[in-house]
Scaffold this active site. Structure first.
Site, PDB file in Angstrom:
ATOM      1  N   ASP A 172     -11.693  47.822  35.664  1.00 26.14           N
ATOM      2  CA  ASP A 172     -10.992  46.734  36.332  1.00 26.14           C
ATOM      3  C   ASP A 172      -9.989  47.242  37.367  1.00 26.14           C
ATOM      4  O   ASP A 172      -9.340  46.441  38.049  1.00 26.14           O
ATOM      5  CB  ASP A 172     -10.301  45.812  35.314  1.00 26.14           C
ATOM      6  CG  ASP A 172      -9.316  46.538  34.420  1.00 26.14           C
ATOM      7  OD1 ASP A 172      -9.494  47.740  34.171  1.00 26.14           O
ATOM      8  OD2 ASP A 172      -8.354  45.892  33.954  1.00 26.14           O
ATOM      9  N   HIS A 232      -1.407  55.656  28.391  1.00 26.20           N
ATOM     10  CA  HIS A 232      -2.503  54.699  28.272  1.00 26.20           C
ATOM     11  C   HIS A 232      -3.632  55.360  27.493  1.00 26.20           C
ATOM     12  O   HIS A 232      -3.508  56.515  27.061  1.00 26.20           O
ATOM     13  CB  HIS A 232      -2.952  54.273  29.678  1.00 26.20           C
ATOM     14  CG  HIS A 232      -3.827  53.060  29.698  1.00 26.20           C
ATOM     15  ND1 HIS A 232      -3.589  51.935  28.942  1.00 26.20           N
ATOM     16  CD2 HIS A 232      -4.966  52.793  30.402  1.00 26.20           C
ATOM     17  CE1 HIS A 232      -4.519  51.036  29.189  1.00 26.20           C
ATOM     18  NE2 HIS A 232      -5.374  51.533  30.060  1.00 26.20           N
TER      19      HIS A 232
END
Length: 325
Positions: free
Chosen positions: A66, A140
């Site tokens: 994304d 992350h």
């Protein structure tokens, strides 16, 4: 400098939000930079004031789809400019080079302009006469980098009227004083350039978090910034989901912005679960969660502009500065 959001959703596009893509427009220079390039970014550009031919640099935060899957299509479309497109620089984390080569090997795109791909790591990744771009490794599920764009301070304005009053003849002495040098007039009077130049104009600082859990690296990078664009995928009530997926809540992003003394916080990368205006927790609730901690917080929306203005002080001024873009 204007930040323009091309996509503000997370994971997959919705009818209200495309996936990640953020433009940073340098109005006077007639160019812009792109941060992340999710699927459909080039379609969003068609509805924005930015021209693909004026795209100067692309910065990718990490390699999740994304934030990445619109890249090759955008690069290919930029080639359809009959040679008009200028060289382009592409920055991103380790693996971006392998991804780029794999796609090109499988579905070749003959770029009609020079493309330079640079793999980033903590530290300065770009610098010119105007700005410095620094990145830090965020937190992350995959390597993800936050980027800070720090504009260099500009010299103070030359006080022409003050020079006239001091008897400085128009000409080379004006230039010397403007450069801060010491000059001697015909009558022997010695003047210091610092007395004829206003205070330096502080440079602006913009930080893009990318996808990240709250972490020290992003807080340190964001210290004292004029604008922090930080992901807020979830609300605090869904903290467990944020931890599981390596994201931040709106409350956590606001706490980080407060700790870093950020002037303005703009939240983005929202889960679609809060888009139902009739739901038990809405986007307005998400905003209220953040504003309770950092009042100068806004929610990004696709095609929203956030100007980042420069503070200008006149000589001897300590309050009520004016602002220019």
């Amino acid at each position: 400098m204007i930040v323009t959001f091309l996509g503000t959703g997370s994971g997959a596009p919705t009818t209200r939000r495309n996936v990640s893509g953020i433009g940073l427009r340098f109005l006077q220079a007639g160019k812009w930079w792109l941060f992340d390039c999710g699927e459909g970014t080039q379609h969003q550009l068609l509805r924005s004031p930015m021209k693909i031919s004026q795209l100067d640099k692309i910065f990718i935060t990490h390699l999740h789809g994304d934030h990445l899957y619109g890249l090759i299509g955008l690069l290919a479309s930029r080639s359809l400019r009959n040679g008009e497109a200028a060289p382009l620089e592409l920055y991103g984390p380790p693996g971006l080079d392998r991804y780029f080569r794999a796609v090109m090997d499988t579905s070749p795109v003959h770029l009609q302009y020079p493309l330079e791909l640079k793999i980033v790591r903590d530290g300065v990744v770009y610098e010119d006469e105007e700005v410095i771009v620094t990145c830090r490794l965020a937190k992350h599920r995959v390597p993800s980098f936050a980027y800070a764009i720090q504009e260099k301070d500009k010299p103070g304005a030359f006080q022409v009227e003050r020079a006239k009053e001091a008897g400085v003849p128009f000409g080379p002495l004006y230039g010397a004083l403007k450069r801060g040098e010491e000059v001697t007039l015909a009558d022997g009077t010695i003047l210091a350039g610092k007395d004829f130049v206003g205070e330096p104009q502080p440079g602006r600082k913009i930080v893009f978090s990318g996808d990240t859990e709250p972490c020290t690296a992003v807080r340190e990078l964001a210290e004292g910034s004029d604008l922090l664009v930080h992901e807020a995928t979830y609300a605090q009530r869904d903290k467990e989901l944020a931890v599981r997926s390596g994201h931040s809540t709106a409350q956590e992003a606001a706490e980080l912005a407060r700790q870093a003394s950020v002037n303005q916080l703009c939240l983005t990368h929202f889960s679609p679960r809060y888009e139902d205006e009739e739901g038990d927790f809405t986007m307005e609730d998400l905003l209220a969660e953040a504003q309770a901690i950092h009042p100068s917080t806004v929610l990004a929306a696709d095609f929203m502009d956030v100007p980042v203005k420069r503070v200008r002080k006149t000589m001897g001024e300590s309050a009520d500065p004016c602002y220019n873009e």
